[in-house]
Write an enzyme that holds these catalytic residues in place. Structure first.
Site, PDB file in Angstrom:
ATOM      1  N   HIS A 249       0.893  -1.302   0.048  1.00 34.01           N
ATOM      2  CA  HIS A 249      -0.126  -0.052   0.033  1.00 34.01           C
ATOM      3  C   HIS A 249       0.827   1.217  -0.033  1.00 34.01           C
ATOM      4  O   HIS A 249       1.969   1.469   0.647  1.00 34.01           O
ATOM      5  CB  HIS A 249      -0.864   0.065   1.270  1.00 34.01           C
ATOM      6  CG  HIS A 249      -1.572   1.532   1.292  1.00 34.01           C
ATOM      7  ND1 HIS A 249      -1.398   1.932   2.455  1.00 34.01           N
ATOM      8  CD2 HIS A 249      -2.619   2.051   0.896  1.00 34.01           C
ATOM      9  CE1 HIS A 249      -2.061   3.347   2.344  1.00 34.01           C
ATOM     10  NE2 HIS A 249      -2.702   3.116   1.340  1.00 34.01           N
ATOM     11  N   SER A 250       0.437   2.261  -0.980  1.00 36.11           N
ATOM     12  CA  SER A 250       1.349   3.361  -1.081  1.00 36.11           C
ATOM     13  C   SER A 250       2.834   3.418  -1.064  1.00 36.11           C
ATOM     14  O   SER A 250       3.340   2.783  -1.963  1.00 36.11           O
ATOM     15  CB  SER A 250       0.892   4.424   0.424  1.00 36.11           C
ATOM     16  OG  SER A 250       1.274   5.594   0.176  1.00 36.11           O
ATOM     17  N   ARG A 251       3.527   3.916   0.027  1.00 36.01           N
ATOM     18  CA  ARG A 251       4.940   3.516  -0.074  1.00 36.01           C
ATOM     19  C   ARG A 251       5.281   2.092  -0.147  1.00 36.01           C
ATOM     20  O   ARG A 251       6.218   1.771  -0.839  1.00 36.01           O
ATOM     21  CB  ARG A 251       5.799   4.438   1.019  1.00 36.01           C
ATOM     22  CG  ARG A 251       7.258   4.284   1.103  1.00 36.01           C
ATOM     23  CD  ARG A 251       7.743   4.876   2.567  1.00 36.01           C
ATOM     24  NE  ARG A 251       9.296   4.838   2.587  1.00 36.01           N
ATOM     25  CZ  ARG A 251       9.880   3.995   3.037  1.00 36.01           C
ATOM     26  NH1 ARG A 251       9.234   3.233   3.785  1.00 36.01           N
ATOM     27  NH2 ARG A 251      11.035   4.123   3.089  1.00 36.01           N
TER      28      ARG A 251
END
Length: 296
Positions: A106-108
């Site tokens: 998720h995300s980074r």
């Protein structure tokens, strides 16, 4: 998706890799299909506390990346660039005995997952990306300014103290202001605090807020995406999907075997009311692609 409630509780895990103590959580039967989960910036393994129990065919292991949650911070001379986590992740995979595995980020954590999958495509059976794929490219000519910003941020953040909260509720409120629901924020916050003089403060390393010394160029990002030969699923947040339409189009041109879904909600949709839809898309994607592989 199975209705079984067996193995729904998280089990704490701990590893020692490259002199660092790393923590994590697991859900499910260890004999299930291995799925490694990587959380986003300033989050922790509890980011998957709602999604993982719904993936009942899998043994999900979520890691607190270095400087996050209950994992150790890096030494004073080290950095937190996105590829710096890869050696520790490889060490955890070795400790788990996972030669091949499914990967979700998720995300980074999705960006780190993309880098890992591009470097070791033969090990990642399926790649699932939640609201991110790669960092935004930086022009080659911007390199000196990017390096300068990183050099100035490092001493500024090295001795910086995190904010002190009088109580848990105050810390939770600091995350809900960014769009998280109270229940989701509480799950993240409880794993990301420790007691200190005056109350409690984040375990997160302040240096994670510093600039990266090196940013990938467009050509490097195209090379990374072009190396992803495994089935790849991208789920993006409906609240901001329109802002990244051109970027998604370029990603679709670069990844041959890509499926894209838009999920209602914000950046943490895998922790909100849409988590069931996320799990359904994941299980369908992983089971269908697995059938295709088995038929070959």
């Amino acid at each position: 998706m199975s209705d079984s409630s067996v193995f729904r509780s998280a089990v704490p895990l701990e590893w020692h890799v490259n002199g660092l103590k790393l923590a994590g959580l697991s859900w499910g039967d260890p004999s299930g299909r291995p799925l490694l989960a990587l959380h986003g910036w300033l989050d922790n393994a509890a980011s998957f506390s709602q999604l993982a129990p719904l993936l009942t065919d899998f043994y999900v292991v979520a890691v607190d990346l270095t400087g996050h949650g209950q994992s150790a911070r890096r030494s004073a001379d080290a950095s937190y660039q996105i590829w710096d986590d890869l050696p520790e992740i490889l060490g955890i995979l070795k400790a788990l005995g996972w030669n091949t595995f499914d990967l979700v980020g998720h995300s980074r954590g999705a960006i780190i997952a993309t880098l890992l999958a591009s470097a070791y495509p033969e090990r990642v059976r399926h790649l699932v990306l939640l609201d991110a794929v790669t960092p935004q490219p930086v022009a080659e000519g911007a390199f000196p300014l990017q390096m300068r910003k990183a050099l100035e941020d490092k001493p500024r953040l090295h001795n910086r103290a995190n904010r002190v909260f009088a109580c848990l509720e105050e810390a939770v409120a600091s995350r809900t202001r960014n769009g998280l629901s109270e229940s989701a924020a509480k799950q993240l916050v409880e794993r990301n605090l420790h007691a200190c003089s005056g109350g409690m403060t984040w375990t997160t390393d302040p240096r994670l807020q510093g600039a990266s010394a090196v940013k990938l160029t467009e050509a490097q990002i195209r090379a990374v995406l072009g190396a992803l030969d495994m089935p790849t699923l991208l789920m993006r947040a409906g609240d901001t999907a329109h802002q990244a339409s051109k970027y998604i189009e370029s990603v679709q041109r670069s990844i041959d075997n890509l499926v894209v879904y838009t999920i209602k909600g914000g950046h943490h949709f895998h922790m909100e009311s849409g988590v069931g839809e996320v799990a359904q898309h994941m299980e369908h994607f992983l089971s269908e692609t697995n059938k295709t592989e088995s038929a070959l």
